[in-house]
Enzyme design. Structure first.
Site, PDB file in Angstrom:
ATOM      1  N   CYS A 132       0.826  -1.212   0.000  1.00 17.56           N
ATOM      2  CA  CYS A 132       0.000   0.000   0.000  1.00 17.56           C
ATOM      3  C   CYS A 132       0.857   1.257   0.000  1.00 17.56           C
ATOM      4  O   CYS A 132       0.512   2.258  -0.645  1.00 17.56           O
ATOM      5  CB  CYS A 132      -0.926   0.004   1.217  1.00 17.56           C
ATOM      6  SG  CYS A 132      -2.022  -1.424   1.319  1.00 17.56           S
ATOM      7  N   THR A 133       1.970   1.213   0.698  1.00 16.40           N
ATOM      8  CA  THR A 133       2.873   2.368   0.747  1.00 16.40           C
ATOM      9  C   THR A 133       3.396   2.701  -0.642  1.00 16.40           C
ATOM     10  O   THR A 133       3.427   3.873  -1.051  1.00 16.40           O
ATOM     11  CB  THR A 133       4.034   2.092   1.710  1.00 16.40           C
ATOM     12  OG1 THR A 133       3.517   1.884   3.031  1.00 16.40           O
ATOM     13  CG2 THR A 133       5.019   3.250   1.743  1.00 16.40           C
TER      14      THR A 133
END
Length: 244
Positions: free
Chosen positions: A71-72
Site C-alpha cells: 500500500c505504501t
C-alpha cells in the site's frame, strides 16, 4: 440467549461480522450504477463524496491497511502521478478501515520512503460503512489473513472509476497480495474519455495514439460521415487512426 453466554468482546465481534455479512450479500454495484454518495472523515477533513467529485472524473480506490508495504508503494505512486490525474480532470481518493490519525501518521512514511507529497484525501472507514456499500471487503474464504486484530475483514484493492455524472464506469479488484498497475488506470481513463468524445472503442492493449475501432452499431455510411475513410478488416472490424 446463547449469545449472552459469550464474553462481551466475542459478542461484539460476532455481531459486527453478522452485520457485515448482511450488507455484503446485498446486490453488488454494477457498471452504470450511480456511485453511492456518503459523508466521511478523511486525511483532508470531512467530505461528501458527490460534492468532492463535482464536475470531474474520480477514482476511488481502497487499500487493505495503513503501514503496510504494498500500500505504501501504491499511494506513493498515485501521489507522484498528480500531474497525470490533473491533465485528465481526475480526482483520486483512497480508503481503508483505519482512522484519520493513522492515515496522517502513515502519510509521513509514504512521503519519506516514496519521495513524494501525498495531497489527495484518504477516507477513514473504521466502521466499514463505505467499504461494505462499495463491496470492497475481503472474504475470509479468499484470504483469512486479511483481517484486523478483532478478526474483522479488511478491504481488498478495489478501484472504482466514476464519471462527472456520478456513474460507475469501470470496476477493478486486485487481491491484497498484488499491487496495482497505475499506468493501466491512466490507460483506461484515456480510453473511456476518448470513447465518450469521439464515439469509438479501443482494441486490446491500446495505447494513446494508436488506431481505434468503429463500434458495430455505426453503419458504414455513418462511419464515413463521422470519420472519413476507414480500414475494414471484416465487416464488424473497422479501424481508423485515433481522432484528434
Amino acid at each position: 440467549k446463547e449469545l449472552g453466554l459469550l464474553p462481551k468482546f466475542s459478542q461484539k465481534v460476532l455481531i459486527s461480522n453478522l452485520q457485515l455479512l448482511f450488507i455484503m450479500v446485498q446486490m453488488p454495484l454494477r457498471l452504470g450504477d450511480t456511485a453511492p454518495n456518503f459523508t466521511a472523515d478523511t486525511s483532508k477533513g470531512q467530505i461528501t463524496f458527490h460534492d468532492y467529485i463535482a464536475d470531474s472524473w474520480a477514482i476511488l480506490f481502497s487499500h487493505p491497511d495503513d503501514f503496510t508495504p504494498v500500500c505504501t508503494t501504491e499511494l506513493g505512486c498515485v501521489a507522484r502521478m498528480k500531474d497525470e490525474w490533473e491533465k485528465r480532470g481526475v480526482k483520486v481518493i483512497g480508503l481503508s478501515c483505519n482512522s484519520t490519525e493513522s492515515h496522517e501518521s502513515w502519510i509521513k512514511d509514504i512521503n519519506e520512503t516514496q519521495g513524494t507529497d501525498v495531497q489527495f484525501p484518504i477516507i477513514a472507514d473504521p466502521t466499514r460503512e463505505v467499504a461494505t456499500t462499495y463491496g470492497m471487503l475481503d472474504s475470509p474464504l479468499h484470504n483469512p489473513t486479511n483481517v484486523d486484530k478483532a478478526g474483522l475483514p479488511l478491504t481488498v484493492r478495489s478501484v472504482f472509476f466514476i464519471d462527472p455524472a456520478k456513474k460507475i464506469r469501470l470496476i477493478m479488484t486486485y487481491p491484497a497480495s498484488c499491487g496495482r498497475n497505475m499506468e493501466e488506470l491512466v490507460r483506461v481513463i484515456d480510453s473511456m474519455q476518448l470513447a465518450d468524445r469521439k464515439e469509438i472503442v479501443t482494441p486490446v492493449n491500446w495505447q494513446p495514439g494508436q488506431d481505434v475501432i468503429i463500434p458495430p452499431n455505426i453503419s458504414d455510411e455513418k462511419a464515413k460521415e463521422m470519420f472519413g475513410e476507414f480500414t475494414a478488416v471484416k465487416s464488424y472490424l473497422r479501424t481508423i487512426p485515433q481522432p484528434k
